[in-house]
Design an enzyme around this catalytic site. Sequence first.
Site, PDB file in Angstrom:
ATOM      1  N   ASP A  70     -65.056  26.702  73.877  1.00  0.00           N
ATOM      2  CA  ASP A  70     -66.289  27.253  74.458  1.00  0.00           C
ATOM      3  C   ASP A  70     -67.226  27.749  73.352  1.00  0.00           C
ATOM      4  O   ASP A  70     -68.333  28.209  73.620  1.00  0.00           O
ATOM      5  CB  ASP A  70     -65.997  28.339  75.501  1.00  0.00           C
ATOM      6  CG  ASP A  70     -65.268  29.537  74.934  1.00  0.00           C
ATOM      7  OD1 ASP A  70     -64.931  29.543  73.731  1.00  0.00           O
ATOM      8  OD2 ASP A  70     -65.028  30.499  75.704  1.00  0.00           O
ATOM      9  N   ASP A 113     -61.077  24.382  76.864  1.00  0.00           N
ATOM     10  CA  ASP A 113     -61.150  25.852  76.934  1.00  0.00           C
ATOM     11  C   ASP A 113     -61.628  26.290  78.324  1.00  0.00           C
ATOM     12  O   ASP A 113     -62.681  25.827  78.796  1.00  0.00           O
ATOM     13  CB  ASP A 113     -62.202  26.313  75.907  1.00  0.00           C
ATOM     14  CG  ASP A 113     -61.732  27.474  75.066  1.00  0.00           C
ATOM     15  OD1 ASP A 113     -60.678  28.058  75.381  1.00  0.00           O
ATOM     16  OD2 ASP A 113     -62.432  27.785  74.084  1.00  0.00           O
ATOM     17  N   LYS A 142     -56.839  26.140  77.506  1.00  0.00           N
ATOM     18  CA  LYS A 142     -56.681  27.342  76.675  1.00  0.00           C
ATOM     19  C   LYS A 142     -57.337  28.510  77.396  1.00  0.00           C
ATOM     20  O   LYS A 142     -58.391  28.337  78.025  1.00  0.00           O
ATOM     21  CB  LYS A 142     -57.325  27.138  75.298  1.00  0.00           C
ATOM     22  CG  LYS A 142     -57.223  28.377  74.391  1.00  0.00           C
ATOM     23  CD  LYS A 142     -57.550  28.067  72.946  1.00  0.00           C
ATOM     24  CE  LYS A 142     -59.020  28.126  72.608  1.00  0.00           C
ATOM     25  NZ  LYS A 142     -59.674  29.430  72.892  1.00  0.00           N
ATOM     26  N   GLU A 144     -57.965  33.013  76.993  1.00  0.00           N
ATOM     27  CA  GLU A 144     -57.936  34.139  76.052  1.00  0.00           C
ATOM     28  C   GLU A 144     -57.301  35.387  76.661  1.00  0.00           C
ATOM     29  O   GLU A 144     -57.457  35.650  77.849  1.00  0.00           O
ATOM     30  CB  GLU A 144     -59.380  34.485  75.623  1.00  0.00           C
ATOM     31  CG  GLU A 144     -60.059  33.400  74.829  1.00  0.00           C
ATOM     32  CD  GLU A 144     -61.447  33.810  74.332  1.00  0.00           C
ATOM     33  OE1 GLU A 144     -61.837  34.986  74.494  1.00  0.00           O
ATOM     34  OE2 GLU A 144     -62.132  32.933  73.781  1.00  0.00           O
ATOM     35  N   GLU A 211     -56.573  34.432  66.182  1.00  0.00           N
ATOM     36  CA  GLU A 211     -57.878  34.432  65.510  1.00  0.00           C
ATOM     37  C   GLU A 211     -58.130  35.788  64.842  1.00  0.00           C
ATOM     38  O   GLU A 211     -58.021  36.839  65.467  1.00  0.00           O
ATOM     39  CB  GLU A 211     -58.984  34.135  66.537  1.00  0.00           C
ATOM     40  CG  GLU A 211     -60.372  34.097  65.908  1.00  0.00           C
ATOM     41  CD  GLU A 211     -61.418  33.409  66.769  1.00  0.00           C
ATOM     42  OE1 GLU A 211     -61.085  32.912  67.872  1.00  0.00           O
ATOM     43  OE2 GLU A 211     -62.587  33.368  66.326  1.00  0.00           O
TER      44      GLU A 211
HETATM   45  O1  KIV Z   1     -63.956  28.114  71.300  1.00  0.00           O
HETATM   46  C1  KIV Z   1     -63.392  27.796  70.246  1.00  0.00           C
HETATM   47  O2  KIV Z   1     -63.828  26.917  69.516  1.00  0.00           O
HETATM   48  C2  KIV Z   1     -62.165  28.504  69.901  1.00  0.00           C
HETATM   49  C3  KIV Z   1     -61.646  28.339  68.504  1.00  0.00           C
HETATM   50  C4  KIV Z   1     -62.466  29.117  67.563  1.00  0.00           C
HETATM   51  C5  KIV Z   1     -60.208  28.685  68.411  1.00  0.00           C
HETATM   52  O3  KIV Z   1     -61.629  29.198  70.698  1.00  0.00           O
END
Ligand code: KIV
Length: 295
Positions: A70, A113, A142, A144, A211
Amino acid sequence: MITPTSTPDSATPYGTLPAHATTSARKPISLPRLLEMHTRGEKITMLTAYDATFGAVADAAGVDCILVGDSLGMVCQGLSSTVSVTLETMRYHVESVARGLRRAQGAAWLIGDLPFGAYHESKEQALRSAAVLMQAGAHMVKLEGGGWTAETVRFLVDRGIPVCAHLGLTPQTVYALGGYRVQGKTLESAALLKRHSHELQDAGAALLVLEMVPAALAAELTTELLHCPTIGIGAGNGTAGQVLVLHDMLGVNLGKNPKFVRNFMTGAAGIREAMQAYVAAVKDGSFPDNTQHAW
Ligand code: KIV
């Protein structure tokens, strides 16, 4: 849904992705392969990509995992954070990258994401959102955060959706964190990060992005989490793999790159070569350099 390509036999005039699959040079990356690489001590490479061509070129450069992050909110849409990125935008970009990989018969593992607000309401909402990205061509989603997310991860994994977790600096909660800062620096916050990591592994997360976490903490977690390879970004060279935002590692920006980024265009003949240099540097352990790129 992925729409079939309806082009004639020749490649398109813009860019040269093959119109039909050619014989793949690489064995497709799978979840068991990622875990096996980690167990064997081979570093996992990950790069972000947001469109068909960059996705296919990253794949051809030998990148193991492509993340449609994202971060596209900042990189492609000009937003000041990832908070406003929508599920529909993520679906569009995941579908584009998946199409590029399919046309080039790519082998990379594709991660989509889940954006802010698309999994926070309930496990059921997370499942609906994850299904959108999986149907667009992602192999894994993914999300968070730690604590409350473990239950969501288990719910998705039980339903056949591979999940990559993301701890440390979690950009979707940048306002709560007070900025883009290193996380896990105090004893208390490091202990919390460790607890969340183990909970996510126990819930079935198959990868964990760390991160902006101190290198020593990330390395410790990497040895502890036997079933969940860690992918670092600003977390030192002791993680199981590395990820960078494509535009950062290609030096495509006007500002100053964060400390943890290396510009791989320096000395490269082109973008594919820069990506190959990234893959080589991660695999041989020369990137990141803890004396320059880590805390
Ligand atoms: O959104 C993204 O690109 C990420 C990476 C920085 C791990 O979450």
